[in-house]
Design a protein around this motif. Structure first.
Motif, mmCIF file in Angstrom:
data_model
loop_
_atom_site.group_PDB
_atom_site.id
_atom_site.type_symbol
_atom_site.label_atom_id
_atom_site.label_comp_id
_atom_site.label_asym_id
_atom_site.label_seq_id
_atom_site.Cartn_x
_atom_site.Cartn_y
_atom_site.Cartn_z
ATOM 1 N N LYS A 1 0.841 -1.195 0.000
ATOM 2 C CA LYS A 1 0.000 0.000 0.000
ATOM 3 C C LYS A 1 0.877 1.245 0.000
ATOM 4 O O LYS A 1 1.762 1.380 0.841
ATOM 5 N N LEU A 2 0.609 2.134 -0.974
ATOM 6 C CA LEU A 2 1.399 3.350 -1.130
ATOM 7 C C LEU A 2 0.480 4.562 -1.198
ATOM 8 O O LEU A 2 -0.617 4.481 -1.756
ATOM 9 N N GLN A 3 0.941 5.672 -0.650
ATOM 10 C CA GLN A 3 0.140 6.893 -0.676
ATOM 11 C C GLN A 3 0.100 7.490 -2.076
ATOM 12 O O GLN A 3 1.053 7.355 -2.856
ATOM 13 N N THR A 4 -1.005 8.175 -2.372
ATOM 14 C CA THR A 4 -1.178 8.820 -3.673
ATOM 15 C C THR A 4 -1.626 10.264 -3.481
ATOM 16 O O THR A 4 -2.054 10.671 -2.398
ATOM 17 N N TYR A 5 -1.546 11.009 -4.578
ATOM 18 C CA TYR A 5 -2.095 12.361 -4.630
ATOM 19 C C TYR A 5 -2.651 12.538 -6.041
ATOM 20 O O TYR A 5 -1.949 12.280 -7.026
ATOM 21 N N LYS A 6 -3.905 12.897 -6.117
ATOM 22 C CA LYS A 6 -4.597 13.031 -7.400
ATOM 23 C C LYS A 6 -4.491 11.757 -8.236
ATOM 24 O O LYS A 6 -4.358 11.802 -9.462
ATOM 25 N N TRP B 1 1.880 2.149 9.714
ATOM 26 C CA TRP B 1 2.642 0.898 9.637
ATOM 27 C C TRP B 1 2.520 0.305 8.238
ATOM 28 O O TRP B 1 3.505 -0.136 7.637
ATOM 29 N N GLU B 2 1.308 0.271 7.715
ATOM 30 C CA GLU B 2 1.076 -0.288 6.378
ATOM 31 C C GLU B 2 1.873 0.455 5.318
ATOM 32 O O GLU B 2 2.503 -0.159 4.448
ATOM 33 N N ILE B 3 1.843 1.782 5.382
ATOM 34 C CA ILE B 3 2.543 2.578 4.378
ATOM 35 C C ILE B 3 4.052 2.400 4.511
ATOM 36 O O ILE B 3 4.765 2.281 3.504
ATOM 37 N N ALA B 4 4.563 2.371 5.729
ATOM 38 C CA ALA B 4 6.002 2.168 5.929
ATOM 39 C C ALA B 4 6.441 0.814 5.393
ATOM 40 O O ALA B 4 7.467 0.692 4.717
ATOM 41 N N LEU B 5 5.651 -0.237 5.687
ATOM 42 C CA LEU B 5 5.968 -1.563 5.165
ATOM 43 C C LEU B 5 5.887 -1.579 3.645
ATOM 44 O O LEU B 5 6.712 -2.197 2.972
#
Length: 366
Positions: free
Chosen positions: A61-66, A102-106
């Motif tokens: 799982k990775l963060q997004t923007y637009k 935690w999810e994003i860091a992993l």
């Protein structure tokens, strides 16, 4: 005071105490609900999930923007858009924020290991899949490549293997070092980037070799297929977020100077200085001595933000290109180019409260 009178006073005090407890409990529950509502309504939706080829691996799982991947500064889920923090006494809200962080860091760590795996393909061609290569001072190049590839595979396996499969490859029952409980939440079973050992800590050479060969036989081909889902054609568009400090207002030039040499960058894939500049203005951004960029704003508008805004988050639309591995085969060699001349400025790391914009084409610098 008579006994009856004393009893009456006690009753009144007890009623007051109960009333206070009810008020505090109500406030606490409302605060917790507000925290959860705010979190769910904003940050948690801006996530892209890369589904693994099987349940033997974690979802990334990775963060997004637009809708595009977000690089650089990440959204801290403990922090709410208004600048306050999730109340640790609000157990549900705090645990939810903790789990998401935690999810994003992993996920970010797993992505980096998969990219190393992808771009070290030539070295993996020399990897011995039947015996563990031992380091020595008299290694031929093929042996060096095998040792490097096996070391990388161990890091990759530690990062992407699911909790239910971790005990098989990384636990030594005799050492009682196994903390992977499949019955627990799958994202609370390891530290991000923690080192593991084939067969677990203190495992014999037989158990180490058995764990390594089993992992290769069962998972190597699936990992080979999965890696192709990341950075197809070696490029990926996204947004690069940089943290910066807002200085003192300049009345003469009517604006704030934002200093590029103070940009905070915790990017794992590339640095701010890795920009492939396309023109003279873009080259100013990565000048070795730094540059100061003027954000023009009237004194009246600036005064409204003086107390509440000290840090800004600058957002660049970028195209990231991976060119292979660096000379030491430790890091991926990645650069980026700008896809828009507009720098967006936000007051919060959730990128919900916009402060303004700066055009690179017309920006004032010094």
């Amino acid at each position: 005071m008579s006994f009856e009178k004393y009893s009456e006073v006690l009753k009144i005090r007890n009623l007051k105490l109960v009333f206070i407890v009810i008020l505090l409990t109500s406030w606490f529950l409302n605060a917790q609900t507000d925290d959860i509502t705010t979190l769910n309504a904003n940050s948690y939706k801006a996530i892209k999930t890369f589904t693994p080829p099987s349940d033997k691996f974690i979802s990334i799982k990775l963060q997004t923007y637009k809708g595009l991947l977000r690089f650089g500064e990440q959204d801290n889920y403990y922090k709410l858009p208004d600048g306050s923090y999730v109340n640790h006494k609000s157990k549900t809200a705090y645990e939810q924020a903790d789990k998401k962080n935690w999810e994003i860091a992993l996920g970010r760590h797993a992505l980096l290991e998969l990219l190393r795996f992808k771009y070290m393909s030539p070295i993996y061609e020399d990897m011995d899949k039947t015996l563990l290569t031992k380091r020595s001072n008299s290694m031929y190049q093929k042996e060096k490549n095998s040792f490097t590839a096996q070391s990388n595979l161990l890091r990759l396996a530690s990062a992407v293997t699911s909790a239910k499969d971790m005990p098989r490859f990384f636990c030594n029952p005799k050492a009682k070092d196994c903390t992977y409980d499949p019955g627990r939440d799958l994202y609370f079973h390891r530290n991000v980037g923690s080192g593991e050992y084939w067969g677990g800590q203190g495992a014999s050479e037989f158990k180490q070799l058995g764990a390594f060969t089993s992992y290769v036989n069962e998972n190597f081909e699936e990992l080979q297929e999965w890696k192709t889902n990341f950075f197809p054609n070696d490029v990926e568009e996204g947004y690069f977020v940089i943290g910066a400090h807002l200085g003192i207002y300049d009345f003469e030039n009517k604006g704030y100077w934002i200093r590029s040499q103070t940009f905070r960058n915790n990017g794992k894939l590339f640095r701010f200085m890795d920009l492939q500049a396309a023109n003279s203005n873009e080259r100013k951004l990565v000048h070795p001595q730094g540059v100061e960029i003027l954000y023009k704003i009237s004194p009246e508008e600036a005064e409204k933000h003086t107390e509440e805004t000290k840090n800004l988050f600058l957002v660049f639309k970028v195209k990231v290109q991976i060119k292979g591995m660096e000379y030491n085969n430790e890091n991926v060699h990645a650069t980026y180019s700008l896809q828009s001349p507009i720098i967006e400025l936000y007051k919060d790391d959730s990128l919900t409260h916009k402060f303004g914009e700066i055009s690179i084409e017309t920006m004032t610098t010094k």
